[in-house]
Design a protein around this motif. Structure first.
Motif, PDB file in Angstrom:
ATOM      1  N   ILE A 151       0.850  -1.195   0.000  1.00  0.00           N
ATOM      2  CA  ILE A 151       0.000   0.000   0.000  1.00  0.00           C
ATOM      3  C   ILE A 151       0.884   1.243   0.000  1.00  0.00           C
ATOM      4  N   ILE A 152       0.634   2.140  -0.939  1.00  0.00           N
ATOM      5  CA  ILE A 152       1.383   3.394  -1.054  1.00  0.00           C
ATOM      6  C   ILE A 152       0.692   4.448  -0.190  1.00  0.00           C
ATOM      7  N   LEU A 153       1.448   5.057   0.702  1.00  0.00           N
ATOM      8  CA  LEU A 153       0.886   6.061   1.611  1.00  0.00           C
ATOM      9  C   LEU A 153       1.217   7.491   1.178  1.00  0.00           C
ATOM     10  N   ASP A 154       2.229   7.671   0.358  1.00  0.00           N
ATOM     11  CA  ASP A 154       2.637   9.017  -0.050  1.00  0.00           C
ATOM     12  C   ASP A 154       1.698   9.522  -1.152  1.00  0.00           C
ATOM     13  N   PRO A 155       0.974  10.625  -0.938  1.00  0.00           N
ATOM     14  CA  PRO A 155       0.048  11.129  -1.979  1.00  0.00           C
ATOM     15  C   PRO A 155       0.764  11.562  -3.251  1.00  0.00           C
ATOM     16  N   LYS A 156       1.991  12.073  -3.139  1.00  0.00           N
ATOM     17  CA  LYS A 156       2.700  12.514  -4.340  1.00  0.00           C
ATOM     18  C   LYS A 156       3.085  11.328  -5.213  1.00  0.00           C
ATOM     19  N   VAL A 157       3.437  10.208  -4.605  1.00  0.00           N
ATOM     20  CA  VAL A 157       3.745   9.009  -5.389  1.00  0.00           C
ATOM     21  C   VAL A 157       2.497   8.536  -6.131  1.00  0.00           C
ATOM     22  N   ILE A 158       1.358   8.578  -5.462  1.00  0.00           N
ATOM     23  CA  ILE A 158       0.090   8.204  -6.112  1.00  0.00           C
ATOM     24  C   ILE A 158      -0.237   9.178  -7.238  1.00  0.00           C
ATOM     25  N   PHE A 159       0.015  10.461  -7.014  1.00  0.00           N
ATOM     26  CA  PHE A 159      -0.242  11.470  -8.040  1.00  0.00           C
ATOM     27  C   PHE A 159       0.624  11.219  -9.272  1.00  0.00           C
ATOM     28  N   TYR A 160       1.901  10.970  -9.074  1.00  0.00           N
ATOM     29  CA  TYR A 160       2.801  10.699 -10.195  1.00  0.00           C
ATOM     30  C   TYR A 160       2.372   9.437 -10.944  1.00  0.00           C
ATOM     31  N   LYS A 161       1.998   8.425 -10.195  1.00  0.00           N
ATOM     32  CA  LYS A 161       1.585   7.166 -10.819  1.00  0.00           C
ATOM     33  C   LYS A 161       0.302   7.355 -11.618  1.00  0.00           C
ATOM     34  N   ALA A 162      -0.645   8.123 -11.086  1.00  0.00           N
ATOM     35  CA  ALA A 162      -1.903   8.370 -11.790  1.00  0.00           C
ATOM     36  C   ALA A 162      -1.666   9.146 -13.082  1.00  0.00           C
ATOM     37  N   VAL A 163      -0.822  10.163 -13.022  1.00  0.00           N
ATOM     38  CA  VAL A 163      -0.539  10.963 -14.222  1.00  0.00           C
ATOM     39  C   VAL A 163       0.158  10.111 -15.277  1.00  0.00           C
ATOM     40  N   ASP A 164       1.123   9.286 -14.864  1.00  0.00           N
ATOM     41  CA  ASP A 164       1.832   8.436 -15.828  1.00  0.00           C
ATOM     42  C   ASP A 164       0.905   7.398 -16.454  1.00  0.00           C
ATOM     43  N   ASN A 165      -0.051   6.889 -15.693  1.00  0.00           N
ATOM     44  CA  ASN A 165      -0.979   5.893 -16.239  1.00  0.00           C
ATOM     45  C   ASN A 165      -1.958   6.498 -17.236  1.00  0.00           C
ATOM     46  N   CYS A 166      -2.235   7.792 -17.124  1.00  0.00           N
ATOM     47  CA  CYS A 166      -3.204   8.451 -18.005  1.00  0.00           C
ATOM     48  C   CYS A 166      -2.558   9.099 -19.221  1.00  0.00           C
ATOM     49  N   VAL A 167      -1.246   9.003 -19.358  1.00  0.00           N
ATOM     50  CA  VAL A 167      -0.546   9.652 -20.471  1.00  0.00           C
ATOM     51  C   VAL A 167      -0.879   8.937 -21.784  1.00  0.00           C
TER      52      VAL A 167
ATOM     53  N   SER B 124      -2.946  14.421 -19.756  1.00  0.00           N
ATOM     54  CA  SER B 124      -3.214  13.534 -18.630  1.00  0.00           C
ATOM     55  C   SER B 124      -3.759  14.317 -17.437  1.00  0.00           C
ATOM     56  N   MET B 125      -3.079  15.404 -17.060  1.00  0.00           N
ATOM     57  CA  MET B 125      -3.522  16.188 -15.903  1.00  0.00           C
ATOM     58  C   MET B 125      -4.820  16.919 -16.187  1.00  0.00           C
ATOM     59  N   ASN B 126      -4.986  17.394 -17.420  1.00  0.00           N
ATOM     60  CA  ASN B 126      -6.220  18.105 -17.763  1.00  0.00           C
ATOM     61  C   ASN B 126      -7.421  17.169 -17.762  1.00  0.00           C
ATOM     62  N   TRP B 127      -7.245  15.935 -18.202  1.00  0.00           N
ATOM     63  CA  TRP B 127      -8.340  14.950 -18.159  1.00  0.00           C
ATOM     64  C   TRP B 127      -8.737  14.646 -16.717  1.00  0.00           C
ATOM     65  N   LEU B 128      -7.763  14.541 -15.845  1.00  0.00           N
ATOM     66  CA  LEU B 128      -8.078  14.294 -14.435  1.00  0.00           C
ATOM     67  C   LEU B 128      -8.888  15.438 -13.834  1.00  0.00           C
ATOM     68  N   ILE B 129      -8.509  16.664 -14.180  1.00  0.00           N
ATOM     69  CA  ILE B 129      -9.226  17.835 -13.651  1.00  0.00           C
ATOM     70  C   ILE B 129     -10.631  17.903 -14.231  1.00  0.00           C
ATOM     71  N   GLN B 130     -10.767  17.678 -15.538  1.00  0.00           N
ATOM     72  CA  GLN B 130     -12.094  17.705 -16.161  1.00  0.00           C
ATOM     73  C   GLN B 130     -12.991  16.612 -15.604  1.00  0.00           C
ATOM     74  N   SER B 131     -12.428  15.443 -15.340  1.00  0.00           N
ATOM     75  CA  SER B 131     -13.228  14.357 -14.769  1.00  0.00           C
ATOM     76  C   SER B 131     -13.700  14.705 -13.364  1.00  0.00           C
ATOM     77  N   ALA B 132     -12.855  15.415 -12.606  1.00  0.00           N
ATOM     78  CA  ALA B 132     -13.257  15.823 -11.256  1.00  0.00           C
ATOM     79  C   ALA B 132     -14.329  16.908 -11.297  1.00  0.00           C
ATOM     80  N   HIS B 133     -14.340  17.728 -12.351  1.00  0.00           N
ATOM     81  CA  HIS B 133     -15.369  18.768 -12.468  1.00  0.00           C
ATOM     82  C   HIS B 133     -16.743  18.171 -12.799  1.00  0.00           C
TER      83      HIS B 133
END
Length: 227
Positions: free
Chosen positions: A123-139, A169-178
């Motif tokens: 289990i990854i506890l660092d939010p920045k590691v999760i953020f980097y992983k999420a952005v890389d997966n959506c590229v 990748s980051m823009n899709w994440l933001i649009q999905s959250a909106h």
């Protein structure tokens, strides 16, 4: 006023392009100027590998206003904050990102304490590691570009540069959250999207896969990139 603008656009532009004319323009740095190194780790490595006699006479560009040696500074998080920012309210955008990271941390801690001891290491506890992983997966690798040939507009698949791929990748994440309900907060939805994307799940991953399928379906038009 019109004559001055014409002079600036024609005469001064010609002087800038002609490097043989010894005129200095402070808005443009010459090619022999080097980029500044502001990270302490990179500076220590530079001092160890390069003799000081070579560093003394180097001409260095001034650092950007956001360049800092702070350990809390992250270039990709800073870009993500800038993409979230609306109407110049950067303080609010930074607050939203920090709240999102805090909620990711809380959710991961709950998952950590509710699992067995053998599975806790995964289990990854660092939010920045999760953020980097999420952005890389959506590229994305490819995207569709409109190309007009013979009065007909074709959707042509073209490769995506690394910089644009990160932006999409980051823009899709933001649009999905909106795209949230009235009872949901932006930070809650963004935290869910980041966690889902880090696990190769969620709407953004599906959007990337749909884009790749469209590019595969339109591969017959790929030669229009060069025609």
């Amino acid at each position: 006023m019109i004559l001055r603008r014409a002079f600036n656009s024609l005469f001064l532009h010609g002087l800038r392009c002609n490097s043989a004319i010894p005129i200095q323009f402070y808005s443009v740095f010459p090619t022999h100027y080097v980029e500044p190194i502001y990270k302490k780790e990179e500076q220590e490595t530079l001092f160890k590998e390069t003799p000081l006699t070579e560093l003394v006479h180097l001409q260095v560009k001034p650092a950007k206003t956001y360049d800092t040696c702070s350990e809390f500074h992250d270039p990709q998080v800073r870009k993500f904050i800038n993409y979230i920012m609306r109407e110049g309210d950067k303080g609010m955008a930074r607050k939203l990102v920090m709240e999102t990271f805090e909620k990711i941390k809380i959710k991961q801690l709950e998952l950590y304490y509710n699992t067995s001891l053998e599975q806790r290491e995964q289990i990854i506890l660092d939010p920045k590691v999760i953020f980097y992983k999420a952005v890389d997966n959506c590229v994305p690798i490819l995207e569709l570009q409109n190309v007009v040939r013979g009065g007909i507009t074709y959707k042509v698949p073209v490769p995506v540069t690394e910089k644009r791929a990160k932006y999409l990748s980051m823009n899709w994440l933001i649009q999905s959250a909106h795209q949230k309900g009235n009872a949901e907060k932006f930070t809650d939805v963004l935290a869910k999207e980041l966690l889902s994307a880090a696990r190769h799940e969620g709407r953004v991953i599906n959007k990337k896969l749909d884009l790749h399928k469209q590019c595969e379906a339109n591969r017959a038009y790929a030669h229009y990139r060069w025609l």
